[in-house]
Design a protein around this motif. Structure first.
Motif, PDB file in Angstrom:
ATOM      1  N   GLU A 109       0.822  -1.224   0.000  1.00  0.00           N
ATOM      2  CA  GLU A 109       0.000   0.000   0.000  1.00  0.00           C
ATOM      3  C   GLU A 109       0.854   1.271   0.000  1.00  0.00           C
ATOM      4  N   THR A 110       2.020   1.174   0.617  1.00  0.00           N
ATOM      5  CA  THR A 110       2.843   2.377   0.777  1.00  0.00           C
ATOM      6  C   THR A 110       3.995   2.415  -0.220  1.00  0.00           C
ATOM      7  N   LYS A 111       3.955   1.496  -1.165  1.00  0.00           N
ATOM      8  CA  LYS A 111       4.944   1.450  -2.243  1.00  0.00           C
ATOM      9  C   LYS A 111       6.378   1.278  -1.724  1.00  0.00           C
ATOM     10  N   GLY A 112       6.502   0.495  -0.668  1.00  0.00           N
ATOM     11  CA  GLY A 112       7.836   0.209  -0.129  1.00  0.00           C
ATOM     12  C   GLY A 112       8.574  -0.781  -1.014  1.00  0.00           C
ATOM     13  N   LYS A 113       9.886  -0.751  -0.913  1.00  0.00           N
ATOM     14  CA  LYS A 113      10.704  -1.650  -1.725  1.00  0.00           C
ATOM     15  C   LYS A 113      11.744  -2.290  -0.804  1.00  0.00           C
ATOM     16  N   SER A 114      11.811  -3.593  -0.842  1.00  0.00           N
ATOM     17  CA  SER A 114      12.738  -4.299   0.042  1.00  0.00           C
ATOM     18  C   SER A 114      14.164  -4.179  -0.483  1.00  0.00           C
ATOM     19  N   LEU A 115      15.082  -3.910   0.412  1.00  0.00           N
ATOM     20  CA  LEU A 115      16.495  -3.857   0.047  1.00  0.00           C
ATOM     21  C   LEU A 115      16.991  -5.297  -0.027  1.00  0.00           C
ATOM     22  N   LYS A 116      17.356  -5.698  -1.240  1.00  0.00           N
ATOM     23  CA  LYS A 116      17.660  -7.116  -1.473  1.00  0.00           C
ATOM     24  C   LYS A 116      18.813  -7.598  -0.592  1.00  0.00           C
ATOM     25  N   ALA A 117      19.772  -6.699  -0.370  1.00  0.00           N
ATOM     26  CA  ALA A 117      20.950  -7.122   0.398  1.00  0.00           C
ATOM     27  C   ALA A 117      20.567  -7.629   1.777  1.00  0.00           C
ATOM     28  N   VAL A 118      19.484  -7.089   2.340  1.00  0.00           N
ATOM     29  CA  VAL A 118      19.080  -7.508   3.681  1.00  0.00           C
ATOM     30  C   VAL A 118      18.336  -8.848   3.639  1.00  0.00           C
ATOM     31  N   GLU A 119      17.866  -9.214   2.480  1.00  0.00           N
ATOM     32  CA  GLU A 119      17.244 -10.531   2.359  1.00  0.00           C
ATOM     33  C   GLU A 119      18.302 -11.629   2.323  1.00  0.00           C
ATOM     34  N   ASP A 120      19.551 -11.237   2.093  1.00  0.00           N
ATOM     35  CA  ASP A 120      20.656 -12.187   2.134  1.00  0.00           C
ATOM     36  C   ASP A 120      20.766 -12.746   3.555  1.00  0.00           C
ATOM     37  N   HIS A 121      21.028 -14.032   3.659  1.00  0.00           N
ATOM     38  CA  HIS A 121      20.995 -14.693   4.968  1.00  0.00           C
ATOM     39  C   HIS A 121      21.919 -14.021   5.985  1.00  0.00           C
ATOM     40  N   ASN A 122      23.165 -13.791   5.589  1.00  0.00           N
ATOM     41  CA  ASN A 122      24.121 -13.248   6.555  1.00  0.00           C
ATOM     42  C   ASN A 122      23.747 -11.858   7.018  1.00  0.00           C
ATOM     43  N   ALA A 123      23.261 -11.041   6.087  1.00  0.00           N
ATOM     44  CA  ALA A 123      22.867  -9.678   6.456  1.00  0.00           C
ATOM     45  C   ALA A 123      21.668  -9.730   7.402  1.00  0.00           C
ATOM     46  N   GLU A 124      20.721 -10.577   7.078  1.00  0.00           N
ATOM     47  CA  GLU A 124      19.525 -10.677   7.914  1.00  0.00           C
ATOM     48  C   GLU A 124      19.897 -11.177   9.316  1.00  0.00           C
ATOM     49  N   ALA A 125      20.750 -12.205   9.340  1.00  0.00           N
ATOM     50  CA  ALA A 125      21.157 -12.761  10.639  1.00  0.00           C
ATOM     51  C   ALA A 125      21.899 -11.712  11.458  1.00  0.00           C
ATOM     52  N   THR A 126      22.801 -10.994  10.799  1.00  0.00           N
ATOM     53  CA  THR A 126      23.591 -10.002  11.531  1.00  0.00           C
ATOM     54  C   THR A 126      22.701  -8.899  12.078  1.00  0.00           C
TER      55      THR A 126
END
Lengths: 508, 488, 421
Positions: free
Chosen positions: A317-334
């Motif tokens: 609804e708010t036209k947000g866009k996910s930063l792909k780098a954070v979907e990476d496992h290590n980035a997300e875990a960190t």
């Protein structure tokens, strides 16, 4: 010698010779040659030494874990609370924990996680005191904020009287800090020393401990724990970001909503400056505008699925866009353990230049503080252009607290405090932003950015009232007098100001 | 000009009174506090008038007692504690100043009652975190200043909630605004900048509103207050869980509040629930009470804008799992009372007559804050004492309200009695004092002490009394605000 | 090398106190949250990594004001490097290096610790950091070991001072010899010709003495023509591998700790651990086998002018990531019957045994206090034995245990391997 031999001896008799020092090297480490350091070991010692400070009319300042310390330019006693580091009680069924001032969040949280609970963590980090105190933190959306987490408190006044607030004064229990009658929680941050405090604790839907792998500084999780997720979204406009923040708060789906700028994400997931700056460059190209990080924790699988589904809908609804780098496992875990267990503050603030100076405000983020600090960001970018501060996104950031009822908004400049030009530029910027807070009717700015009289006169003369209350509890004027910005036993997270090469304050 | 005339001049003759009957009305309430007739009544309409009143009181050394709710009063806090008092009756200040959906906040004058505010916030899609069934005349501001427990503990992050900011004329006659409202700028200037009056912090390191809450009008007079509101749910599913075993219910309440799974959440005994729900007296009351389990936990699962059905069903599933572990079963009705009826009832103020008065015409409450671990002992002491002093223990209504997101629990004993029966009055009066004393010894914390027991409770903590007096010395140096109350 | 070159690093300290604790996400128990023994015991900020840096920075501006307290601060530090690793989890700055340089400056200025001076005098006379009785190679009598200074060997086993001379520690040398023999390694010792590696002298602040020892050792190695050096002493290992390299003295010598070598032998099938050793153990990472054994990174560059703390060329920091953590654990896993339970503080954030940095000699009470904390931590795992891989750790633990009367056993890993073959 900063204080008389007689006073020194009397204080020494209370705390023992190993717990008082005015040796030059001890002083150097506290960055002041004006101080004598005292390390009390319990409440009775605190009360006894404070009485002696009054008897001898010696000013004193107190700190628990602290970050930086802003020493005054006169002889004073520095009360370092390091020896008071006990967790007194964790009451799981009644959701509170009682700590002394030098228990750090990492310690308390380690015990709480084992019980499926957590405490709030100040932005200044798990390395700082677990007292509720004033610091606000990234998890505030679901773990409350600052002094609103206080329950019963043991407080030694600037005169050395021990006052036990609420239940601890009535029955020695720690479950309530108010009354009988008006709540003295209203005044305990004006001065004195907090020696023990009960703080609210919260349900933790995450693991009892993170199964971390690897070695410092590259710890990681083999897998993201069940019912947990981290994402970073950028938005086309600030308005859209705010809309999304509000909707997430109101729908009660997020554990944490941290309005990181991309530079803060890159600082947190990288392990050195070069990697950080390169990552930021990549992120800057990918994001469409301002953004935030969200951590979702489900209490059970269905809860997690529901929260995820709502989050997706809001982002759409708010036209947000996910930063792909954070979907990476290590980035997300960190990001997950950085933001729930460590706080990103050291990597994101100090690493690049050694210091940061911040204008921050608690309260009504939306429509008000964001607007104010967006203007501060415009001015900040001018400093970036001139090469006076670290070139980051130049943005304000913040987060929702108490499911969006309140919030925190902040902007900081990172720089080298030993560079005189940078130092001055940042100081001037702080003043300008603070003045805008007043002229634009946005907020009471961080106290010491401007003279307290200038701020107080525009906010019901609160500084005069504070002065009166301060004097009622500190008739000898020996307690901390740092522009009334003193916050009990800790300055952590509350006043991350310009680090002056010389002590700035003169005794009023 | 005599002093009364000067006060009358401030508010206008029509808003002042020294008529004997009126003075008599304010001289007593339903508590056991000794009646003291005030000298004069003023009914200000604006903050400016209030400021003038307080300044005049300082000049003339006239004690003031602020009152914001309408009668009947129950706790003695508005009964003058000394002679020569001027009552400042704020119940006519009824402006709902502002309601902002976007920021979930409302701002009201002290005379606004729950009955008046509820429809106004409902229109904006908001709701109040209410105390349990306040009387029709109860002031919203008064309730918040008294730190009354609220029935949605999940939304009570701090004991001061839902209070946000206040404007207060301190006892010394100066007007002050707390939290975000303090400044910079006037309230209108703040609005123009996009601000609302919601943030409770400061200004500075003090938390000013905490000094006025719980003070029973001894620090100053509040001219308006703002309060945080919650969203109006789109879907609600209330449940009840009955049990003879209170421990199981408190276990369940702990998890429901801890995991923030429910909105309304409280426990009552059969006496209280029957007293609340009965329509025809006394037949209904007896039938209902007989039909009810000893203890009833009520909770309400809510869904908001996004997929409310899914949210509610997910939460219910989670709760079902917890209930299995605790060993209880949530149902839609307890005895002859349905969960839906309870929900409808507690989302409004009490009907008339006030529910606590329906049974016998009067009610004396004993209430304190405690934790679940201590409840059993406290309940049993109350029972023992009731038996000892000739009060039927099964006639005691009991209300348990988890507070501040589960960190503690409000425990309230409602002693229903017949005010026309002197022996019953005497029994209740003795039981009230004796029970308060005994409960204090087993960890009951009387955070809001009123009337005849207040001084005994407050004096338990001499250091706190000294500290409170220091604060009082700053805010009300001439002790003109409600003298004789608490430790002042 | 000098303290001046770390001015920028010392200025970077923001007093966040991360140096006092282990990396925060690793804190699992409030009783085991501290990384630095010195701050944990002495409490004043001056005794923390941060305090030491701030004192160092002040000294650059106004000179060192020598007081008894300053020297107390300087020498009551095991140089264990835990502060360095905790800081560098988040920061780009050197911590242990400036602390070490500050101590060296004290020594150069004539403010050495008397107890350490005595040790160094002994080193001058005997080539040993421990009191000498008899000859260095006496322990090997009757074992038929090759003398590497006379015979061609593939591997030089550097025994180290404590293991050579201390009657209670010689068992480690014998166990090591037994293991190497069993694996059929062509190894030798330098016997009486062996001399101290200099590592502990370096920790104590005696750079010149370290360099002298290093040069002597490298001359011997060169003369013997060995390509691989193995040692069971973690201090020796770090000296040969890291410090010699730092001062460009190591050449292409392969330096292995005995745990690395045994692990290699097991994995190559040259060593078989077949006998059961029924024991519940926990493993103590010696500082200089663990976090401080990371290879030296040669770097020269300049800070890029401006506000960022970055360098040209970019500087790579040693953060404890590549210490020797797996080999000892793999060996323990290979011994039948051994059950390993980890302590709360392990690997790069391990708590020091207390014996490093000269504290063993200058302040035995602090060394014992530190060891005692570790013994408590080990005991809390339920283990029967605390296993280490350094004679200094074992010796300090045993001394402390004797005083406490605890039933915990202490082993060097080679002792367990010797039992298993």
């Amino acid at each position: 010698m900063a204080i008389s031999k007689e006073a020194y001896k009397e204080i020494e008799d209370v705390v023992g010779p190993e717990n008082i020092s005015d040796d030059p090297s001890i002083k150097d480490a506290y960055r002041s040659q004006y101080l004598t350091v005292v390390l009390p070991g319990n409440t009775e010692e605190v009360a006894a030494v404070v009485k002696l400070f009054n008897k001898h009319k010696i000013p004193f300042q107190v700190q628990s874990t602290g970050w930086s310390f802003y020493p005054p330019e006169y002889d004073f006693i520095f009360v370092d609370m390091r020896r008071m580091n006990r967790i007194i009680e964790i009451n799981e069924k009644n959701m509170y924990a009682v700590v002394e001032p030098y228990v750090i969040v990492a310690e308390l949280q380690a015990e709480l996680f084992k019980r499926g609970l957590t405490c709030n963590m100040k932005g200044s980090g798990a390395n700082t005191t677990a007292l509720a105190m004033s610091g606000h933190g990234h998890m505030g959306l679901s773990t409350g904020t600052g002094d609103r987490n206080d329950l019963a408190t043991e407080w030694v006044t600037d005169e050395g009287e021990i006052i036990r607030l609420g239940t601890v004064g009535a029955s020695g229990e720690w479950f309530c800090g108010d009354g009988p009658g008006p709540s003295l929680r209203g005044v305990i941050r004006i001065g004195g020393v907090m020696t023990k405090q009960s703080t609210k604790i919260y349900h933790w839907g995450g693991p009892t401990k993170y199964a971390l792998e690897g070695n410092s500084p590259r710890y990681t999780l083999p897998e993201i724990p069940a019912n947990m997720m981290v994402r970073y979204y950028s938005f086309p406009t600030v308005e859209k970001l705010i809309e999304a923040e509000l909707k997430i708060g109101e729908s009660e789906i997020a554990f944490e909503l941290m309005g990181f700028c991309p530079s803060m994400v890159s600082s947190n997931i990288t392990t050195n400056n070069e990697e950080d700056f390169a990552t930021l460059e990549r992120f800057t190209k990918e994001v469409q505008g301002p953004g935030f990080m969200v951590i979702i924790i489900g209490n059970f699988p269905g809860d997690f699925e529901y929260k995820k589904m709502v989050l997706e809908q809001i982002i759409k609804e708010t036209k947000g866009k996910s930063l792909k780098a954070v979907e990476d496992h290590n980035a997300e875990a960190t990001l997950l353990f950085q933001c729930t267990r460590v706080t990103g503050s050291i990597r994101e603030t100090f690493r690049a230049g050694g210091m940061f100076s911040s204008m921050m405000v608690q309260g009504q983020r939306y429509d008000l503080h964001v607007e104010w600090l967006e203007q501060a960001a415009v001015w900040k970018r001018e400093l970036i252009k001139k090469g006076l501060i670290i070139a980051d996104d130049g943005q304000q950031f913040g987060w929702g607290e108490e499911q969006g009822h309140l919030g925190h908004t902040e902007i900081f400049c990172r720089y080298n405090p030993y560079d005189a030009d940078s130092f001055k530029a940042v100081h001037d910027w702080m003043d300008k932003v603070a003045k805008l807070a007043l002229t634009g009717h946005y907020s009471v700015p961080v106290n010491s950015a401007l003279p307290i009289e200038e701020i107080g006169s525009q906010a019901c003369n609160y500084h005069i009232w504070l002065g009166k209350i301060k004097q009622a509890f500190d008739p000898n004027l020996v307690g901390a007098r740092t522009g009334f910005s003193y916050v009990g036993a800790d300055t952590a997270g509350a006043h991350t100001l310009v680090y002056p090469p010389k002590p700035p304050a003169k005794q009023p | 000009m005599v002093v009364e005339a000067k006060f009358a001049k401030i508010v206008g003759a029509g808003n002042a009174s020294s008529q004997k009957e009126t003075l008599e009305e304010y001289s007593r309430d339903m508590s056991f506090v000794n009646p003291v007739r005030p000298a004069f009544i003023v009914r200000p309409k604006t903050a400016a008038e209030i400021e003038k009143i307080v300044n005049l009181a300082n000049e003339t050394n006239t004690p003031l007692v602020p009152v914001s709710s309408g009668s009947p009063h129950f706790r003695g806090d508005t009964v003058p504690g000394t002679g020569g008092v001027v009552i400042v009756d704020l119940s006519g200040m009824k402006k709902i100043i502002k309601i902002t959906r976007h920021n979930r906040v409302a701002m009201v004058e002290p005379g606004v009652t729950f009955a008046e505010l509820i429809p106004a916030v409902t229109r904006e899609g908001l709701r109040l975190n209410m105390p349990l069934l306040p009387r029709q005349s109860k002031s919203v501001v008064g309730s918040m200043l008294e730190r009354e427990p609220v029935i949605m503990p999940k939304y009570q992050w701090d004991s001061s909630d839902p209070l946000a900011c206040i404007e207060v004329v301190f006892g010394n006659g100066e007007t002050f605004r707390t939290g975000q409202a303090a400044g910079p700028g006037t309230i209108e200037e703040q609005w123009a900048a996009g601000g609302v009056q919601k943030t409770p912090y400061g200004p500075g390191p003090a938390q000013w509103q905490r000094l006025v809450q719980g003070a029973q009008g001894t620090m100053g007079i509040v001219t308006w207050a703002s309060l945080r509101c919650e969203l109006l749910p789109e879907l609600e599913q209330p449940f009840v869980v009955g049990s003879a075993n209170l421990g199981k219910l408190t276990d369940l309440a702990h998890w429901l509040v801890r995991m923030k799974l429910v909105n309304e959440c409280f426990m009552v005994n059969n006496t209280d629930l029957a007293a609340i729900m009965a329509e025809k007296w006394p037949t209904d009351y007896c039938d209902l009470k007989d039909s009810l389990p000893r203890w009833i936990l009520f909770y309400n699962v809510a869904g908001y804008h996004y997929s409310p059905e899914e949210r509610v069903s997910t939460q219910i599933k989670g709760i079902t799992d917890i209930c299995k572990q605790v060993g209880v079963e949530p149902v839609k009705a307890a005895g002859k009372v349905s969960a839906n009826e309870i929900l409808k009832t507690v989302q409004k103020p009490s009907g008339e007559p006030y529910w606590k008065l329906r049974y016998k015409g009067a009610c004396q409450d004993i209430f304190f804050i405690t934790i679940y671990d201590k409840l059993e002992r406290q309940l049993s002491i109350m029972n023992e004492l009731a038996n000892q002093y000739g009060f039927q223990s099964s006639d005691i209504g009991i209300y348990l309200q988890p507070m501040v997101q589960g960190t503690n629990c409000h425990c309230e004993f409602n002693l229903f009695y017949d005010p026309t029966n002197p022996r019953e009055v005497a029994r209740v009066k003795t039981l009230y004092t004796k029970a308060t004393e005994a409960l204090m010894k087993v960890g009951a914390f009387f955070s809001r002490p009123y009337d005849t027991t207040a001084r005994m409770i407050v004096n338990q903590n001499a250091a706190s009394v000294d500290a409170l007096n220091r604060v009082k010395g700053v805010l009300d140096p001439n002790h003109i605000m409600n003298p004789g109350k608490l430790c002042f | 090398m000098s303290i001046e070159q770390y001015k920028g690093d010392m200025e970077m300290c923001c007093r966040c106190s991360a140096c006092k604790h282990i990396p925060l996400q690793m804190v699992r128990n409030p009783a085991h949250s501290y990384a630095c023994p010195s701050i944990a015991k002495y409490n004043y900020h001056a005794y923390s990594g941060s305090g030491r840096l701030i004192i160092g920075r002040e000294a650059l501006s106004k000179g060192i004001n020598y007081t008894d307290r300053l020297l107390d601060i300087v020498y009551n530090c095991q140089m264990c490097g835990a502060c360095d690793i905790s800081c560098k989890y988040a920061m780009d700055m050197e911590v242990l290096e400036p602390i070490s340089e500050f101590r060296m400056k004290c020594v150069e200025d004539g403010h050495a610790n008397p107890a350490l001076d005595k040790v160094i005098n002994g080193l001058h006379k005997t080539g040993s950091m421990v009191p000498v009785k008899g000859k260095r190679g006496d322990w090997a009598e009757g074992l038929n070991l090759k003398n590497a200074t006379k015979e061609k060997v593939d591997v030089l086993y550097h025994v180290g001072c404590l293991t050579s001379y201390d009657k209670d520690m010689q068992k480690l040398a014998k166990a090591t010899a037994k293991i190497l023999q069993k694996a059929g390694v062509n190894f030798g010792i330098a016997g009486d010709a062996e001399t101290c590696c200099g590592g502990r002298a370096y920790q104590m602040g005696y750079r010149e003495d370290f360099l002298n020892q290093a040069k002597k050792n490298m001359a011997l190695i060169k003369k013997a023509g060995v390509k691989t050096l193995v040692t069971g002493c973690a201090d020796g290992y770090q000296a040969f591998k890291v410090l010699y390299d730092k001062y460009n003295l190591k050449g292409d010598l392969e330096v292995l700790h005995i745990t690395e070598y045994i692990d290699r032998l097991i994995k190559q099938g040259k060593l078989k651990l077949t006998k059961k050793v029924n024991l519940n153990v926990t493993y103590h990472d010696p500082c200089r086998l663990g976090r401080l054994s990371e290879p030296w990174i040669h770097w020269e560059g300049k800070k890029i002018p401006g506000y960022k703390f970055v360098f040209d060329p970019p500087k790579t920091y040693r953060r404890g990531t590549n210490g020797i953590y797996a080999p000892p654990r793999d060996i323990l896993a290979s011994i039948p019957g051994i059950k390993l339970t980890e302590m709360d503080r392990i690997k790069e954030y391990s708590w020091c045994c207390g014996a490093g940095g000269g504290v063993n000699e200058s302040n035995p009470e602090f060394a014992a206090w530190t060891a005692n904390k570790r013994i408590e931590e080990a005991t809390s795992t339920g283990a029967e034995a605390l296993v280490s891989a350094c004679p200094w750790c074992e010796s300090n633990f045993n001394k402390t245990l004797k005083a406490t009367g605890s039933s915990l056993k202490v082993y060097d890993i080679v002792e367990l391997v010797a039992k298993a073959i």
